[in-house]
Scaffold this motif. Structure first.
Motif, PDB file in Angstrom:
ATOM      1  N   ALA A   1       0.808  -1.215   0.000  1.00 26.21           N
ATOM      2  CA  ALA A   1       0.000   0.000   0.000  1.00 26.21           C
ATOM      3  C   ALA A   1       0.846   1.271   0.000  1.00 26.21           C
ATOM      4  CB  ALA A   1      -0.927   0.007   1.213  1.00 26.21           C
ATOM      5  N   LEU A   2       2.167   1.128   0.008  1.00 28.84           N
ATOM      6  CA  LEU A   2       3.023   2.313  -0.034  1.00 28.84           C
ATOM      7  C   LEU A   2       2.789   3.068  -1.339  1.00 28.84           C
ATOM      8  CD1 LEU A   2       6.401   0.878   1.321  1.00 28.84           C
ATOM      9  CD2 LEU A   2       4.882   2.481   2.495  1.00 28.84           C
ATOM     10  N   PRO A   3       2.907   4.383  -1.323  1.00 28.20           N
ATOM     11  CA  PRO A   3       2.680   5.165  -2.548  1.00 28.20           C
ATOM     12  C   PRO A   3       3.705   4.828  -3.624  1.00 28.20           C
ATOM     13  CG  PRO A   3       3.604   6.543  -0.810  1.00 28.20           C
ATOM     14  CD  PRO A   3       3.235   5.253  -0.163  1.00 28.20           C
ATOM     15  N   GLU A   4       3.250   4.875  -4.892  1.00 32.91           N
ATOM     16  CA  GLU A   4       4.147   4.586  -6.008  1.00 32.91           C
ATOM     17  C   GLU A   4       5.228   5.642  -6.154  1.00 32.91           C
ATOM     18  OE1 GLU A   4       2.385   3.485  -9.697  1.00 32.91           O
ATOM     19  OE2 GLU A   4       0.532   2.850  -8.756  1.00 32.91           O
ATOM     20  N   SER A   5       4.898   6.857  -5.819  1.00 37.31           N
ATOM     21  CA  SER A   5       5.882   7.932  -5.892  1.00 37.31           C
ATOM     22  C   SER A   5       6.570   8.076  -4.544  1.00 37.31           C
ATOM     23  CB  SER A   5       5.185   9.246  -6.270  1.00 37.31           C
ATOM     24  OG  SER A   5       4.193   9.574  -5.315  1.00 37.31           O
ATOM     25  N   GLY A   6       7.671   8.782  -4.525  1.00 40.30           N
ATOM     26  CA  GLY A   6       8.386   9.002  -3.283  1.00 40.30           C
ATOM     27  C   GLY A   6       9.810   8.500  -3.376  1.00 40.30           C
ATOM     28  N   VAL A   7      10.416   8.301  -2.206  1.00 40.32           N
ATOM     29  CA  VAL A   7      11.814   7.895  -2.175  1.00 40.32           C
ATOM     30  C   VAL A   7      11.954   6.494  -2.767  1.00 40.32           C
ATOM     31  CG1 VAL A   7      12.403   9.332  -0.204  1.00 40.32           C
ATOM     32  CG2 VAL A   7      11.509   7.059   0.188  1.00 40.32           C
ATOM     33  N   ARG A   8      13.134   6.219  -3.283  1.00 38.55           N
ATOM     34  CA  ARG A   8      13.340   4.978  -4.035  1.00 38.55           C
ATOM     35  C   ARG A   8      13.152   3.744  -3.159  1.00 38.55           C
ATOM     36  NH1 ARG A   8      15.415   3.331  -8.772  1.00 38.55           N
ATOM     37  NH2 ARG A   8      16.510   1.342  -8.838  1.00 38.55           N
ATOM     38  N   TRP A   9      13.599   3.777  -1.907  1.00 42.35           N
ATOM     39  CA  TRP A   9      13.527   2.573  -1.085  1.00 42.35           C
ATOM     40  C   TRP A   9      12.086   2.167  -0.833  1.00 42.35           C
ATOM     41  CZ3 TRP A   9      11.049   2.496   3.585  1.00 42.35           C
ATOM     42  CH2 TRP A   9      10.831   3.711   4.234  1.00 42.35           C
ATOM     43  N   ARG A  10      11.175   3.153  -0.803  1.00 43.13           N
ATOM     44  CA  ARG A  10       9.766   2.812  -0.635  1.00 43.13           C
ATOM     45  C   ARG A  10       9.215   2.135  -1.890  1.00 43.13           C
ATOM     46  NH1 ARG A  10       6.919   7.991   2.450  1.00 43.13           N
ATOM     47  NH2 ARG A  10       7.967   7.684   4.474  1.00 43.13           N
ATOM     48  N   ARG A  11       9.647   2.599  -3.046  1.00 44.72           N
ATOM     49  CA  ARG A  11       9.196   1.966  -4.286  1.00 44.72           C
ATOM     50  C   ARG A  11       9.725   0.547  -4.392  1.00 44.72           C
ATOM     51  NH1 ARG A  11      11.089   6.771  -6.654  1.00 44.72           N
ATOM     52  NH2 ARG A  11      12.553   5.590  -7.962  1.00 44.72           N
ATOM     53  N   VAL A  12      10.974   0.348  -3.938  1.00 46.45           N
ATOM     54  CA  VAL A  12      11.556  -0.992  -3.970  1.00 46.45           C
ATOM     55  C   VAL A  12      10.797  -1.920  -3.030  1.00 46.45           C
ATOM     56  CG1 VAL A  12      13.609  -2.348  -3.409  1.00 46.45           C
ATOM     57  CG2 VAL A  12      13.843  -0.182  -4.639  1.00 46.45           C
ATOM     58  N   LEU A  13      10.510  -1.455  -1.810  1.00 45.76           N
ATOM     59  CA  LEU A  13       9.761  -2.269  -0.858  1.00 45.76           C
ATOM     60  C   LEU A  13       8.375  -2.610  -1.404  1.00 45.76           C
ATOM     61  CD1 LEU A  13      10.613  -0.694   2.621  1.00 45.76           C
ATOM     62  CD2 LEU A  13      11.317  -2.925   1.741  1.00 45.76           C
ATOM     63  N   ARG A  14       7.749  -1.641  -2.056  1.00 48.73           N
ATOM     64  CA  ARG A  14       6.422  -1.879  -2.623  1.00 48.73           C
ATOM     65  C   ARG A  14       6.484  -2.944  -3.711  1.00 48.73           C
ATOM     66  NH1 ARG A  14       3.155   0.056  -6.824  1.00 48.73           N
ATOM     67  NH2 ARG A  14       0.953   0.294  -6.254  1.00 48.73           N
ATOM     68  N   PHE A  15       7.502  -2.869  -4.540  1.00 46.53           N
ATOM     69  CA  PHE A  15       7.649  -3.844  -5.627  1.00 46.53           C
ATOM     70  C   PHE A  15       7.902  -5.240  -5.069  1.00 46.53           C
ATOM     71  CE2 PHE A  15      10.087  -6.074  -8.894  1.00 46.53           C
ATOM     72  CZ  PHE A  15       9.245  -5.920  -9.987  1.00 46.53           C
ATOM     73  N   LEU A  16       8.771  -5.338  -4.046  1.00 45.82           N
ATOM     74  CA  LEU A  16       9.054  -6.631  -3.439  1.00 45.82           C
ATOM     75  C   LEU A  16       7.804  -7.210  -2.782  1.00 45.82           C
ATOM     76  CD1 LEU A  16      12.513  -5.897  -1.760  1.00 45.82           C
ATOM     77  CD2 LEU A  16      12.098  -7.271  -3.805  1.00 45.82           C
ATOM     78  N   ALA A  17       7.044  -6.351  -2.117  1.00 44.93           N
ATOM     79  CA  ALA A  17       5.844  -6.822  -1.423  1.00 44.93           C
ATOM     80  C   ALA A  17       4.778  -7.288  -2.400  1.00 44.93           C
ATOM     81  CB  ALA A  17       5.291  -5.706  -0.535  1.00 44.93           C
ATOM     82  N   GLN A  18       4.690  -6.639  -3.559  1.00 44.04           N
ATOM     83  CA  GLN A  18       3.689  -7.037  -4.548  1.00 44.04           C
ATOM     84  C   GLN A  18       3.971  -8.429  -5.111  1.00 44.04           C
ATOM     85  OE1 GLN A  18       3.825  -3.721  -7.275  1.00 44.04           O
ATOM     86  NE2 GLN A  18       1.926  -2.861  -6.460  1.00 44.04           N
TER      87      GLN A  18
END
Length: 329
Positions: free
Chosen positions: A192-209
């Protein structure tokens, strides 16, 4: 839940990733080291034991039992394919022969290629058969491997219980299983982390998906994982026990060592050398003479290689129905 098919815009393109993987497979160092391990094993066995003496016990192996053990091994391959089909549903629904072909060829490549280069075959086949993104397939494979390691740890608890029966081991195993309940909860939150923002959040979101985000799906995946490894351990322990009469828990420990050879920093062609070394590392501390352990490890390895080649050739005859990538989320 479907593992993400598309990579982040900042990630390498599929063409770049394919080129990188191709260069890695063709790097001579891996093949030279793998070849050196293979040659070293051949010479060691010939000088220390003798190949004719090592192979002689196969002449007395009961054919019906051998066929049954190959059947158990085939069940392990089938369970792997069913796990992949569930993991990537609905992308693979209705095309199980293609999924089985992909799974078996990936496993065979993993067995034959040095330095675990066979893992690169999985995203290639996922892209070729199902149009799935290379990076997404690679991340999903990491989660599958984590399930494998989790269940192997569960087998380790079982081995310890057989060695020294105690209520402590079932309790430890139950707590270990309970840790799985956290995975879907954490994956849903991170997804549920936002797609935009700092890179580590996008990476965590991708891994979680790419992770299992429903408890029912995770239970199904773990069930197939248990069936896959359970049938394999029974078959391999039976083969090892034919060449090396030991207590069942020691046989399981030897098979565990052989299977964990994949985590070694070196891996020969067909696993030659590394497979035997890991098996010896498990058996010799348990009081098995090194020469006997080596002979049994090589024969177990030959059974594994023979089964892999047989199933790999049979998989080539399976039909392929290619699927267009499904765009999910």
């Amino acid at each position: 839940m479907m593992p993400p098919a598309d990579e982040d815009a900042a990630s390498p393109s599929p063409e770049e990733m394919t080129a990188q993987a191709s260069r890695r497979i063709k790097r001579p160092f891996e093949w030279l080291l793998g070849g050196a391990l293979l040659l070293g094993l051949i010479l060691l066995v010939q000088c220390w034991i003798g190949w004719s003496r090592l192979l002689a016990p196969w002449l007395g192996f009961p054919p019906l039992i051998l066929i049954g053990l190959l059947g158990l091994s085939a069940g392990s391959y089938l369970a792997r394919a069913l796990r992949i089909q569930l993991y990537f549903a609905p992308l693979m629904n209705g095309v199980f022969p293609t999924t089985l072909r992909l799974s078996v060829l990936h496993t065979t490549a993993n067995v034959l290629l040095p330095m675990r280069l066979g893992e690169l075959v999985f995203p290639w086949l996922m892209r070729g058969y199902f149009g799935h993104g290379l990076l997404g397939a690679g991340v999903s494979l990491v989660w599958i491997r984590l399930l494998d390691l989790h269940f192997l740890a569960l087998i380790a608890w079982f081995i310890l219980w057989l060695r020294s029966p105690s209520a402590l081991w079932p309790l430890a195993a139950a707590l270990w299983l309970a840790l799985l309940l956290v995975l879907p909860l954490a994956a849903r939150r991170l997804s549920a982390l936002p797609e935009s923002g700092v890179r580590w959040r996008r990476v965590l979101r991708f891994l979680a998906q790419a992770a299992p985000r429903e408890h029912t799906r995770l239970a199904g995946l773990y069930g197939w994982t248990a069936l896959c490894w359970g049938t394999k351990f029974i078959a391999f322990a039976w083969v090892l026990g034919y060449f090396l009469p030991l207590d069942f828990w020691r046989l399981l420990a030897g098979v565990m060592g052989a299977e964990l050879s994949s985590v070694l920093p070196f891996h020969g062609i067909g696993g030659a050398g590394s497979y035997e070394l890991a098996t010896l590392a498990a058996l010799v501390p348990l009081g098995v003479p090194a020469k006997e352990a080596l002979a049994a490890a090589v024969n177990l390895h030959l059974f594994m290689l023979g089964a892999s080649l047989l199933f790999g050739l049979l998989a080539m005859a399976l039909p392929v129905r290619r699927r267009v990538r499904l765009e999910i989320g």
